[in-house]
Design an enzyme around this catalytic site. Structure first.
Site, mmCIF file in Angstrom:
data_model
loop_
_atom_site.group_PDB
_atom_site.id
_atom_site.type_symbol
_atom_site.label_atom_id
_atom_site.label_comp_id
_atom_site.label_asym_id
_atom_site.label_seq_id
_atom_site.Cartn_x
_atom_site.Cartn_y
_atom_site.Cartn_z
ATOM 1 N N HIS A 97 62.975 94.578 37.382
ATOM 2 C CA HIS A 97 62.243 93.339 37.668
ATOM 3 C C HIS A 97 63.188 92.143 37.642
ATOM 4 O O HIS A 97 64.018 92.009 36.738
ATOM 5 C CB HIS A 97 61.140 93.144 36.620
ATOM 6 C CG HIS A 97 60.421 91.832 36.718
ATOM 7 N ND1 HIS A 97 60.453 90.880 35.727
ATOM 8 C CD2 HIS A 97 59.647 91.318 37.709
ATOM 9 C CE1 HIS A 97 59.729 89.839 36.091
ATOM 10 N NE2 HIS A 97 59.226 90.076 37.284
ATOM 11 N N SER A 98 63.104 91.289 38.659
ATOM 12 C CA SER A 98 63.773 89.996 38.688
ATOM 13 C C SER A 98 65.295 90.139 38.521
ATOM 14 O O SER A 98 65.953 90.814 39.314
ATOM 15 C CB SER A 98 63.152 89.092 37.609
ATOM 16 O OG SER A 98 63.506 87.756 37.785
#
Length: 260
Positions: A97-98
């Site tokens: 994520h991210s």
């Protein structure tokens, strides 16, 4: 086809193959977060028969007590590699994520035989030699480097503009921890030719879209070989839309199990 038949087809698509033991899923959180951020998706994934391992990276989550001074991108890559090695995992569905798009790219490059698919969850998609900071605007780079120079880390940011309910906003503010500053400008070298041959998925969370992920969205649409999905929610999708995210991950895991 009736709605009941459609539901049955969807359930089959989300489930492991009959007699299979499910899929190894490793979840790597983004900046300021920890393994706690995946709390709402763990139960459904495990209930479907998959083995799920959320990793907390050095210096954040329950590892926030660790000194930040020597933490770099490679430290976080090593965190994930160690989890995969110690759990003796193969054919991993690796989700980043991210910021952790950087991390999972490095993991796949350094232990290619262990990884079945990369999932970039509204995540950074790097080019060789780039760092987390590389595709940020000059204003964002200057602001963050000033904070790192002053504090030695990136202080917790308030998750405004991400479509969170008030109680979820409060939860994130309680649990987020400062991000180690040394990872911001750490470059990542990797074999892009081999990476482009890997199965990889980009999940675009764009309601609203986070500006610092704009370059990744463009790359996922321009580069060959991407599987692309959209979830109409904000950047912290595991908090704001856990059901929709779980459905996508179950679909990917179920397909992998059937093809094994």
């Amino acid at each position: 086809m009736s709605s009941r038949e459609q539901d049955q087809d969807q359930d089959q698509d989300r489930s492991p193959a009959p007699g299979s033991k499910g899929v190894n899923i490793v979840l790597v959180h983004g900046a300021w977060l920890g393994a706690w951020a995946w709390k709402r998706v763990l139960g459904p994934l495990r209930a479907a028969g998959h083995r799920v391992f959320p990793v907390s990276l050095s210096g954040v989550g329950e590892r926030a007590h660790q000194p930040h001074a020597d933490i770099r991108l490679q430290t976080h890559i090593d965190d994930v590699k160690a989890a995969i090695e110690c759990e003796e995992l193969t054919d991993v569905l690796l989700v980043g994520h991210s910021y952790s798009g950087m991390v999972i790219t490095g993991v796949a490059d350094q232990m290619p035989d262990r990884i079945a698919r990369l999932v970039y969850l509204d995540a950074v998609v790097p080019e060789p030699g780039e760092s987390w900071s590389s595709r940020h605007t000059p204003e964002t780079q200057a602001q963050r480097r000033e904070l790192i120079s002053k504090f030695g880390h990136l202080p917790v940011t308030e998750p405004h503009g991400m479509g969170l309910k008030p109680e979820d906003f409060d939860w994130m503010m309680r649990c987020q921890r400062p991000q180690p500053g040394g990872v911001y400008d750490s470059p990542l070298d990797f074999d892009q030719t081999a990476w482009l041959q890997r199965p990889r998925t980009f999940i675009d969370c764009n309601r609203p879209a986070l500006l610092t992920i704009a370059a990744a969205r463009e790359r996922a649409r321009a580069q060959p070989g991407w599987e692309l999905f959209e979830i109409p929610t904000g950047h912290q999708v595991m908090v704001s839309a856990p059901r929709e995210l779980t459905e996508r991950l179950l679909m990917l895991a179920g397909r992998q199990a059937r093809e094994a």
